[in-house]
Design an enzyme around this catalytic site. Structure first.
Site, mmCIF file in Angstrom:
data_model
loop_
_atom_site.group_PDB
_atom_site.id
_atom_site.type_symbol
_atom_site.label_atom_id
_atom_site.label_comp_id
_atom_site.label_asym_id
_atom_site.label_seq_id
_atom_site.Cartn_x
_atom_site.Cartn_y
_atom_site.Cartn_z
ATOM 1 N N CYS A 164 0.632 -1.387 0.157
ATOM 2 C CA CYS A 164 -0.180 0.109 -0.133
ATOM 3 C C CYS A 164 0.849 1.355 -0.302
ATOM 4 O O CYS A 164 0.113 1.890 -0.254
ATOM 5 C CB CYS A 164 -1.259 0.191 0.876
ATOM 6 S SG CYS A 164 -1.879 -1.153 1.526
ATOM 7 N N HIS A 221 -3.224 7.252 2.973
ATOM 8 C CA HIS A 221 -3.631 6.372 2.072
ATOM 9 C C HIS A 221 -5.399 5.509 2.355
ATOM 10 O O HIS A 221 -5.054 6.013 3.537
ATOM 11 C CB HIS A 221 -2.906 4.521 2.270
ATOM 12 C CG HIS A 221 -2.959 3.943 2.366
ATOM 13 N ND1 HIS A 221 -3.500 2.820 0.898
ATOM 14 C CD2 HIS A 221 -3.282 2.689 3.502
ATOM 15 C CE1 HIS A 221 -4.266 1.985 1.302
ATOM 16 N NE2 HIS A 221 -3.460 1.016 2.786
ATOM 17 N N ASN A 253 -10.001 0.026 0.565
ATOM 18 C CA ASN A 253 -8.502 0.145 0.484
ATOM 19 C C ASN A 253 -7.919 -1.114 -1.313
ATOM 20 O O ASN A 253 -8.138 -1.978 -1.151
ATOM 21 C CB ASN A 253 -7.792 -1.002 1.706
ATOM 22 C CG ASN A 253 -6.272 -1.057 1.350
ATOM 23 O OD1 ASN A 253 -5.513 -0.410 0.792
ATOM 24 N ND2 ASN A 253 -5.758 -1.341 2.659
#
Length: 332
Positions: free
Chosen positions: A118, A259, A289
């Site tokens: 990520c 993020h 996500n």
């Protein structure tokens, strides 16, 4: 010889691609023991996009790359380097960036992947920026893409509710005599936490051809509480470090693009940094996500919504499996 003094890596354009298929929390209620209210309370996610069988990290990446080239008015032949940030590549190898290179016709470009989960886009931008500032290349295409829904255990409600699929890209170009571009970067890692987010089976440690690997997980494992605690600290630390390097204060930041893992984490990090809500970009509620695509997808949306304009100072931050984390400061 090229004069490298004052050479900057400027964002010339962005693009993104998401699957059409939407998986809502209500849809998940039919798959696993959970509820819309439970998911929203813990994550802030209402829905996410998931790939059909014929959609892949590569297919989404190609679309995002083409859109970034179009928005930046850049031909594929101008691209010197393609960096793809992904942990869900088309294959274990070769690099997905090579498939993108061939598909878009970037005949003069090198291509490689970065595996930083990520935080991958943060790492990829840092690499591309260094290459530009050193004078090795003039134009880089950075793609962040993941299809983690292809790696989740749909009976595990702690992970399957979190992830969505997407790809997003940006074009970085060399420029001089400008205050625009990537200003500073901070990259961090702590491999002692690798066990907290991991997919064990399929690599050289536990190859599928070895019978012993059958006891290992071939879907995403995540120790939720440990990752949450890590994320809260890492996001704030990376942002504070990159601002110190740049000699700026929180008030100087025009837009904060973190993020998009969890709304509670985003709110905690922005609160610690003292960034007001109107300067925080959030789309985790609609996409979940998306791992390596998370930050560039948010940047592209911010541009299209008019929230990110040339001259603005944007701070991005990411964290993920590794454990890795980092932040970029960019004068848009």
């Amino acid at each position: 010889m090229t004069d490298l003094k004052g050479l900057r890596a400027v964002v010339a354009g962005t693009g993104s691609a998401t699957p059409d298929k939407v998986l809502s929390n209500r849809d998940l209620e039919k798959i696993v023991e959970t509820s819309d209210e439970w998911i929203i309370q813990r994550t802030g996610i209402h829905e996410r996009r998931i790939c059909n069988d014929d959609e892949t990290t590569g297919s989404l990446s190609i679309i995002a790359a083409q859109r970034a080239l179009e928005s930046s008015k850049t031909s594929a032949e101008e691209v010197d380097l393609i960096i793809e940030a992904t942990v869900t590549g088309e294959y274990i190898w070769p690099a997905t960036a090579c498939f993108v290179q061939a598909a878009i016709g970037a005949t003069n470009a090198g291509a490689f992947d970065i595996s930083a989960a990520c935080a991958g886009f943060i790492y990829a931008v840092a690499n591309a920026t260094s290459m530009i500032e050193a004078g090795h290349i003039r134009t880089a295409l950075v793609v962040g893409a993941d299809c983690l829904t292809k790696q989740v255990d749909w009976s595990d409600r702690s992970t399957c509710i979190l992830f969505g699929d997407a790809a997003a890209a940006c074009v970085l170009k060399a420029a001089k005599d400008t205050d625009r571009g990537v200003i500073e970067t901070v990259l961090r890692a702590d491999g002692r936490g690798a066990k907290h987010i991991i997919l064990e089976r399929g690599g050289s440690r536990w190859p599928r051809c070895v019978p012993e690997s059958l006891t290992k997980s071939d879907t995403i494992f995540m120790a939720g509480q440990e990752v949450y605690r890590f994320a809260i600290i890492a996001m704030g630390d990376a942002c504070e470090a990159v601002m110190r390097k740049a000699g700026i204060q929180t008030a100087d930041v025009d837009l904060f693009v973190p993020h998009q893992a969890n709304l509670r984490i985003i709110e905690s990090a922005s609160g610690r940094l003292g960034i007001p809500e109107n300067k925080v970009f959030v789309n985790v509620d609609r996409y979940g996500n998306t791992s390596g695509a998370s930050v560039p997808l948010a940047l592209d949306e911010a541009v299209r919504q008019g929230r990110l304009k040339p001259g603005m100072l944007v701070m991005t931050v990411g964290f993920g499996a590794g454990l890795v984390w980092g932040a970029n400061l960019i004068r848009w």
